[in-house]
Design an enzyme around this catalytic site. Structure first.
Site, PDB file in Angstrom:
ATOM      1  N   HIS A  53       0.881  -1.174   0.000  1.00 47.41           N
ATOM      2  CA  HIS A  53       0.000   0.000   0.000  1.00 47.41           C
ATOM      3  C   HIS A  53       0.914   1.219   0.000  1.00 47.41           C
ATOM      4  O   HIS A  53       1.654   1.436   0.952  1.00 47.41           O
ATOM      5  CB  HIS A  53      -0.902  -0.008   1.239  1.00 47.41           C
ATOM      6  CG  HIS A  53      -1.873  -1.150   1.256  1.00 47.41           C
ATOM      7  ND1 HIS A  53      -2.585  -1.522   2.366  1.00 47.41           N
ATOM      8  CD2 HIS A  53      -2.258  -2.001   0.271  1.00 47.41           C
ATOM      9  CE1 HIS A  53      -3.365  -2.559   2.072  1.00 47.41           C
ATOM     10  NE2 HIS A  53      -3.185  -2.867   0.814  1.00 47.41           N
ATOM     11  N   ILE A  54       0.890   1.967  -1.075  1.00 48.17           N
ATOM     12  CA  ILE A  54       1.884   3.028  -1.277  1.00 48.17           C
ATOM     13  C   ILE A  54       1.266   4.348  -0.837  1.00 48.17           C
ATOM     14  O   ILE A  54       0.373   4.874  -1.500  1.00 48.17           O
ATOM     15  CB  ILE A  54       2.297   3.094  -2.762  1.00 48.17           C
ATOM     16  CG1 ILE A  54       2.661   1.692  -3.266  1.00 48.17           C
ATOM     17  CG2 ILE A  54       3.451   4.066  -2.945  1.00 48.17           C
ATOM     18  CD1 ILE A  54       2.665   1.580  -4.780  1.00 48.17           C
TER      19      ILE A  54
END
Lengths: 123, 562
Positions: free
Chosen positions: B497-498
């Site tokens: 999850h950036i």
């Protein structure tokens, strides 16, 4: 598997014997010969070629090479995946024996039923 | 949309004749140019186009045919996240088979980036979990003395969460708010739980870890011309029926409302004038032709790695540190949700690998006064058992064959094991750290000559405490369910999850965009996506990305008219 009657095999009945051996190793009587042909041809051109020829000619060979070959044959049928030279290829996805061995309605990636069938235990 | 019409092309040639710009093969003009066709870009494109705004939606990667992608998935010998999707050299993205082939990990810890560059973006292989953040997630500084507060309250976000749930089509249990107060019901009825989820919930009843049905963007009734879920068990990496939402839904809405979609167009430069107005975007196509987009307002929605990379490679004499970077924070404060993965064999068969892959989870662990000491976390009960940690039942099959099992014995052993496998995975909140960052590597370039992203990433003790605590909770959960052969993956597993790389805030010195997602430095530039998150909570980011994008649509339209 018999032994003596196999001596002097032609290429064609070598393949038939490969399918016989495959049925014995997998415990499945219904195996797709088109898929089997892909596996057989790949094995015949692999490092397992010698062991394959001996196994098919003599019916039973007890050594490490034959053991490794048998493991490859079982892996191919259960996963549907085989090595061809340096490449790894899929001979069959939905025909891989692992899906029928598992308690699932089919391989992932296909519609398997109406909403919520998964709320019930399988089988 | 003026598009690549004679008019705008002629404009380009006229400008070129005056020596102002290079001749371009592909030039277009629009009121709003949006880079990136994932959930954020597609939603804004649809909302603006439906209100009569001229929109150009620009995507680096190609359009995807679902049937081609499925075919590629079936044929792939390793069926990982990227197996179904094209891997164009002109729009590279991180591949599991070649982790350093595009993004360069500088460590010391692996970030494990995972995203797609295709029309519709990474929603093609997302899990479709649609959690809202909690009110306290937005106030980490005030409540726990950690990191920063969001510049938005939960109350300000709440109506946009509702709007996002309607756009994505979220199925949820009417009585559960999971700690995030709701002003309206979920648009779709809840997804039925699996037999596995139901048995686990029974086993955990009375414990602090009671799982609840997970809100998810997966159809439980026909919705927006998409069918009801038919239990294909392949949500990640691909839904064969489109019952799972993906952003092609809103790409199609945008195009139907008149937006122009340019796929296979890799934006590599943002131009800015002396008044800090963005004046154009330049892109390259696989044929190595060049294009140029002119708009009144520019929106970058290329996710948490490509967006900061693009801002930073667009450095020039006018903006020596890159676009939108007067704070120096573009690319910094990269956050993930580091996971603890555990798995075991249940005493009784619970029949996993059937139906949607994630159906229930423990949400009570996402909040508590202890957050000053260790992270919030969320435990998911995985209905796809060992697919994540081990790559699926094929690993079990290989292991059993390797043990020498053959024939009927092998078939019985496969059935016995795969019907008892259970995965319990905890997603932990990671705090922002400016040293964790994305930077372009100007020495290493991709096939189009564009600098590749490099990633500096370190997990701190706070994360370490969270992962260790999660492991003890997994042990308790496995004990209550009745299991053997418990295993824990050592350390952290990337959640990919950036988040955080162009954070939102009120103060231009400590943030990149304002609460409307407008760049502090440029009145006609908006940045969408989880890069704006000041902190990440312990909730999958997509619903918040969608809510913030919908909230930004009005300010973007106002900027067109300004």
């Amino acid at each position: 598997l018999g032994t003596g009657a196999w001596r002097g095999a032609t290429a064609e009945n070598s393949f038939d014997r490969f399918m016989d051996l495959s049925r014995q190793l997998t415990g499945q009587t219904m195996l797709d010969p088109i898929v089997g042909r892909l596996f057989y041809d790949a094995l015949a051109q692999s490092e397992h070629a010698g062991a394959l020829a001996r196994l098919l000619a003599e019916g039973k060979v007890d050594d490490d090479q034959a053991g490794a070959l048998e493991e490859q044959i079982v892996l191919q049928w259960f996963t549907g995946i085989y090595r061809s030279g340096a490449a790894t290829r899929t001979a069959t996805y939905e025909g891989a024996l692992m899906w029928s061995a598992m308690a699932v309605p089919g391989p992932p990636g296909f519609c398997h039923g109406g909403l919520g069938f998964w709320s019930q235990p399988e089988g | 949309v003026a598009s690549a019409s004679g008019r705008s092309l002629k404009d380009e040639r006229d400008r070129s004749a005056h020596g102002e710009a290079p001749v371009t093969d592909d030039a277009l003009a629009a009121e709003v140019a949006i880079v990136g066709s994932g959930v954020a870009g597609a939603l804004v494109a649809a909302k603006l186009a439906q209100r009569g705004v001229d929109v150009a939606l620009i995507e680096a990667g190609p359009k995807i045919s679902r049937s081609d992608a499925l075919d590629a998935y079936y044929k792939a010998p390793v069926r990982g996240l990227d197996a179904p999707y094209p891997k164009p050299a002109y729009a590279p993205y991180p591949l599991r088979s070649d982790p350093d082939g595009y993004c360069i990990e500088r460590g010391p810890d692996p970030f494990g980036p995972s995203y797609l560059r295709v029309v519709g973006g990474t929603t093609w292989h997302w899990e479709a979990t649609c959690l809202r953040l909690l009110p306290e997630d937005l106030r980490l500084r005030s409540r726990f003395g950690l990191a920063v507060d969001w510049p938005l309250s939960y109350d300000a976000l709440e109506p946009w969460y509702g709007a996002a749930e309607r756009e994505l089509g979220v199925a949820g249990a009417a009585t559960d708010d999971l700690g995030s107060p709701r002003s309206d019901a979920y648009p779709l009825p809840a997804m039925p739980l699996s037999y596995l989820d139901l048995q686990v919930a029974k086993a955990l009843a009375g414990s602090p870890y009671l799982p609840h049905p997970t809100p998810q963007a997966r159809n439980t009734v026909p919705w927006n011309d998409r069918p009801t879920c038919c239990g294909s068990a392949s949500c990640v990496p691909i839904c064969p029926s489109a019952a799972k939402y993906d952003a092609t839904v809103h790409v199609e809405q945008a195009v139907a409302a008149g937006a122009q979609l340019l796929d296979r167009s890799v934006v590599y430069r943002i131009d800015v004038d002396g008044n800090r107005r963005i004046t154009g975007l330049r892109f390259r196509r696989p044929e190595r032709t060049e294009g140029h987009v002119r708009a009144k307002v520019y929106v970058l929605a290329a996710h948490g790695i490509e967006t900061p990379k693009l801002l930073l490679i667009s450095r020039s004499e006018r903006s020596p540190d890159g676009i939108a970077n007067s704070s120096g924070l573009v690319g910094r404060n990269l956050m993930d949700h580091p996971y603890k993965l555990s798995w075991a064999l249940t005493d009784q068969p619970l029949w996993p690998y059937r139906g949607p892959i994630r159906l229930s989870g423990v949400d009570s662990t996402r909040r508590g006064e202890w957050r000053a000491e260790r992270p919030a976390f969320r435990i998911s009960i995985d209905n796809a058992a060992l697919s994540w940690p081990l790559g699926g039942p094929v690993a079990t099959v290989r292991a059993l064959i390797g043990e020498g099992l053959r024939g009927a014995d092998l078939q019985r052993a496969i059935r016995h094991q795969t019907s008892r496998q259970i995965g319990v995975f905890s997603m932990t909140e990671q705090l922002p750290d400016p040293a964790n960052r994305i930077e372009p590597d100007f020495e290493r370039r991709d096939a189009l000559g564009i600098p590749r992203p490099q990633i500096h990433f370190r997990l701190d003790d706070y994360t370490g405490k969270g992962l260790a605590f999660a492991e003890t909770v997994h042990e308790q959960i496995f004990g209550l369910i009745g299991t053997t052969a418990i295993q824990h993956r050592a350390g952290a597993t990337p959640g990919s999850h950036i988040m955080g790389t162009y954070r939102m805030g009120e103060d231009p010195r400590t943030s990149v965009v304002d609460p409307d997602l407008r760049a502090h430095d440029h009145a006609n530039l908006f940045l969408l996506g989880s890069g704006v998150f000041p902190t990440g909570g312990a909730a999958n980011p997509t619903l918040t990305i969608a809510a913030l994008a919908l909230r930004a649509a009005d300010p973007i339209r106002d900027a067109v008219q300004a």
